[in-house]
Design a protein around this motif. Structure first.
Motif, PDB file in Angstrom:
ATOM      1  N   LEU A 187       0.842  -1.194   0.000  1.00 13.63           N
ATOM      2  CA  LEU A 187       0.000   0.000   0.000  1.00 13.63           C
ATOM      3  C   LEU A 187       0.875   1.240   0.000  1.00 13.63           C
ATOM      4  CD1 LEU A 187      -2.581  -1.236   2.651  1.00 13.63           C
ATOM      5  CD2 LEU A 187      -2.820  -1.250   0.156  1.00 13.63           C
ATOM      6  N   LYS A 188       0.538   2.211  -0.859  1.00 12.21           N
ATOM      7  CA  LYS A 188       1.410   3.365  -1.053  1.00 12.21           C
ATOM      8  C   LYS A 188       0.721   4.701  -0.788  1.00 12.21           C
ATOM      9  CE  LYS A 188       4.621   5.361  -4.450  1.00 12.21           C
ATOM     10  NZ  LYS A 188       5.208   5.204  -5.810  1.00 12.21           N
ATOM     11  N   SER A 189      -0.457   4.897  -1.312  1.00 12.97           N
ATOM     12  CA  SER A 189      -1.090   6.217  -1.213  1.00 12.97           C
ATOM     13  C   SER A 189      -1.971   6.315   0.027  1.00 12.97           C
ATOM     14  CB  SER A 189      -1.931   6.497  -2.463  1.00 12.97           C
ATOM     15  OG  SER A 189      -3.162   5.812  -2.381  1.00 12.97           O
ATOM     16  N   PHE A 216      -6.465   5.271   3.919  1.00 10.40           N
ATOM     17  CA  PHE A 216      -7.084   5.935   5.071  1.00 10.40           C
ATOM     18  C   PHE A 216      -8.526   6.314   4.763  1.00 10.40           C
ATOM     19  CE2 PHE A 216      -2.509   6.900   5.681  1.00 10.40           C
ATOM     20  CZ  PHE A 216      -2.333   6.318   6.923  1.00 10.40           C
ATOM     21  N   TYR A 217      -8.752   6.877   3.559  1.00 11.12           N
ATOM     22  CA  TYR A 217     -10.106   7.293   3.190  1.00 11.12           C
ATOM     23  C   TYR A 217     -11.015   6.083   2.993  1.00 11.12           C
ATOM     24  CZ  TYR A 217      -7.968  11.849   2.564  1.00 11.12           C
ATOM     25  OH  TYR A 217      -7.301  13.031   2.786  1.00 11.12           O
ATOM     26  N   TRP A 218     -10.447   4.995   2.495  1.00 11.89           N
ATOM     27  CA  TRP A 218     -11.241   3.780   2.352  1.00 11.89           C
ATOM     28  C   TRP A 218     -11.707   3.301   3.726  1.00 11.89           C
ATOM     29  CZ3 TRP A 218     -11.565  -1.230   3.880  1.00 11.89           C
ATOM     30  CH2 TRP A 218     -12.348  -2.097   3.099  1.00 11.89           C
ATOM     31  N   PRO A 235       1.123  12.772   3.673  1.00  7.62           N
ATOM     32  CA  PRO A 235       0.663  13.045   5.045  1.00  7.62           C
ATOM     33  C   PRO A 235      -0.430  12.091   5.501  1.00  7.62           C
ATOM     34  CG  PRO A 235      -0.346  14.591   3.517  1.00  7.62           C
ATOM     35  CD  PRO A 235       0.617  13.757   2.698  1.00  7.62           C
ATOM     36  N   ILE A 236      -0.538  11.962   6.807  1.00  3.28           N
ATOM     37  CA  ILE A 236      -1.661  11.235   7.396  1.00  3.28           C
ATOM     38  C   ILE A 236      -2.835  12.200   7.445  1.00  3.28           C
ATOM     39  CG2 ILE A 236      -2.494   9.982   9.415  1.00  3.28           C
ATOM     40  CD1 ILE A 236       0.450   9.599  10.222  1.00  3.28           C
ATOM     41  N   LEU A 279       5.695   7.901   5.524  1.00  3.24           N
ATOM     42  CA  LEU A 279       4.754   8.972   5.796  1.00  3.24           C
ATOM     43  C   LEU A 279       5.477  10.274   6.082  1.00  3.24           C
ATOM     44  CD1 LEU A 279       2.327   6.852   7.960  1.00  3.24           C
ATOM     45  CD2 LEU A 279       1.823   7.796   5.701  1.00  3.24           C
ATOM     46  N   GLN A 280       4.911  11.372   5.617  1.00  7.19           N
ATOM     47  CA  GLN A 280       5.535  12.688   5.746  1.00  7.19           C
ATOM     48  C   GLN A 280       4.553  13.679   6.367  1.00  7.19           C
ATOM     49  OE1 GLN A 280       6.252  12.995   1.548  1.00  7.19           O
ATOM     50  NE2 GLN A 280       8.394  12.374   1.715  1.00  7.19           N
TER      51      GLN A 280
END
Length: 509
Positions: free
Chosen positions: A104-106, A110-112, A133-134, A155-156
């Motif tokens: 998993l990359k993008s 989180f939105y899923w 970003p988170i 993560l940035q």
């Protein structure tokens, strides 16, 4: 070997099946196959191939599913399609989800999750390749989370302050990412309504900046605090730590911090692991360490410590597994003690100014690194013991003098022995041939005389022999060519490439 078609056979008796464990098979999934398992509560598909598996809207395995394990299933961003389901309509029973060690990359995952399973209590996303970003909304929506692990991604950006408003959160692991921003914003912009249940905070090995705020003491239930490997600066005092009565692990190494603790301070905690490498603890030895009697791992290396180490400190090392006090300026003799070390520890005291006899209790270590000190007596250390499990002994660059002892059978488990750059004299003792497991023997730059002991041919595992810069004489024994095919002459030794010498001097837990 199981295949996805095999599950058609299971469907005939699957109505009551509640737990299904299929990890570490060679199953290739291409479409959902579990809709006929309506009673499933636990499903483990870890270590299978789900490259072509697509989750649309939600997991749709079972309305009763609580625990889903999908570790190392080759899942990618395309495996999760965001549907038009609104957050308010999300009603998953899922409580624990493991998506670790996938691809998993993008941030779409989180939105899923926002749309699919907002009742989660445990979420593992560690060791993916997540970047960016988170989303700040993640902490606002996932209100039931108790354990969140995002370790080992890319993560940035700043750490969302909403994490401090997740009132059920107990453990948060954001280590080994590229997160930045001021650490104070995490505390100043959060209510920390979970402070009475929050047990573990791991921000290690990121790029977090700023001074550690004293309000961190609000987290009074903390047992594990990892802030090492960041860009933190400023002072850490007892005011930061005095509220942590349950603290067991404290990592502050490799920042630009300065620990300024009152000498009379008595900590309310009893630590098991303490990592304070390069924390400017000095100049005197921190007296409060004498109160920590349960330490198993202690690293206070590279701290500018001067002077002697209190005897009480040495007497508290019964449970130690790794002790690193290297690269300081500690002086004096180490007192001997009859204490039994319970764990055959790693003891790393190199690059100080310890002197005198080497205390016999250190022979209980499995690895003992004492190079670059002023120790002067080797005989009593080696010969006054019955046997030892030690595998690594480094006494290079000391002031050892006299003849090499004739009692090496006491340390016959040694793999690595370095006595170079001392003032040792006499012949290489016959008993060195009892070191049959030895891989590296370094006697360079002493005053050794005579011929090589013929018993060294018993050391069949030897890969490096360095006796350069001595006064040895005679021909190169024929058994060197017979036994050690990699040795050509006494000046063709490749010590720098030896893996034992390059082993990391660290107290890893």
């Amino acid at each position: 070997m199981l295949t996805s078609s095999s599950f058609q056979l299971l469907s005939n008796f699957s109505l009551n099946l509640q737990e299904l464990y299929l990890s570490q098979n060679n199953i290739v999934f291409s479409s959902p196959v579990f809709s006929s398992f309506p009673s499933l509560v636990i499903l483990d598909l870890s270590y299978n191939n789900m490259t072509s598996f697509i989750f649309q809207g939600s997991f749709n395995f079972s309305s009763k599913l609580q625990n889903l394990h999908l570790r190392n299933c080759s899942l990618r961003d395309g495996s999760f399609l965001i549907s038009d389901i609104s957050i308010t309509n999300s009603s998953s029973s899922l409580a624990s989800l493991d998506l670790s060690s996938n691809l998993l990359k993008s941030s779409s995952i989180f939105y899923w999750l926002f749309n699919s399973t907002t009742n989660l209590r445990t979420l593992d996303l560690y060791e993916n390749v997540l970047e960016g970003p988170i989303p700040d909304g993640f902490g606002k929506v996932m209100k039931s989370l108790e354990f969140l692990d995002l370790y080992g991604n890319k993560l940035q950006g700043e750490i969302p302050s909403s994490f401090g408003n997740m009132c059920t959160l107990q453990r948060l692991d954001l280590s080994y990412n590229e997160l930045s921003g001021e650490i104070s914003s995490l505390f100043q912009n959060s209510s920390w309504c979970n402070r009475h249940v929050f047990q573990s905070l791991d921000l290690s090995n990121n790029q977090v900046t700023g001074m550690v705020p004293t309000v961190i003491g609000l987290l009074s239930e903390l047992e594990y605090l990892y802030l090492d490997g960041n860009r933190l600066e400023g002072d850490v005092t007892e005011s930061h730590l005095s509220n942590f009565s349950k603290l067991r692990h404290l990592y502050l190494s490799d920042n630009s911090l300065s620990l300024k603790i009152d000498p009379n301070w008595v900590p309310p905690f009893e630590l098991y692991v303490l990592k304070l490498r390069s924390c400017m603890l000095g100049p005197t030895f921190p007296s409060w360490l004498q109160t920590q009697r349960s330490l198993a791992f202690l690293d206070i290396s590279d701290n500018g410590l001067n002077g002697s180490v209190p005897k009480l400190f040495w007497n508290n090392l019964e449970n130690v597994q790794c002790l690193n006090m290297s690269q300081n300026n500690l002086t004096g003799a180490i007192p001997n003690t009859s204490m039994k070390l319970l764990n055959t520890p790693f003891i790393i005291l190199n690059s100080n100014r310890f002197e005198g006899k080497i205390p016999s209790f250190l022979l209980q270590a499995s690895e003992l690194r004492l190079s670059d000190n002023k120790f002067s007596d080797l005989f009593s250390f080696i010969c006054d013991q019955s046997s030892s499990a030690m595998t690594i002994l480094d006494l290079s660059n000391n002031q050892l003098k006299g003849k090499l002892p004739e009692c090496w059978k006491h340390v016959n488990r040694l793999l690595f022995l370095d006595l170079s750059n001392n003032k040792l004299s006499g012949k290489i003792p016959v008993s060195m041939g009892s070191l049959v497991k030895l891989e590296v023997l370094v006697l360079r730059n002493n005053n050794l005389t005579g011929e090589l002991a013929s018993t060294l041919k018993n050391c069949n595992n030897l890969t490096t022999l360095d006796v350069d810069e001595n006064m040895l004489f005679g021909p190169i024994p024929s058994w060197i060519g017979e036994t050690y095919s990699i040795l050509g002459s006494f000046k063709e030794y490749v010590i720098k490439r030896n893996p034992i010498m390059l082993k990391q001097f660290d107290c890893n837990v």
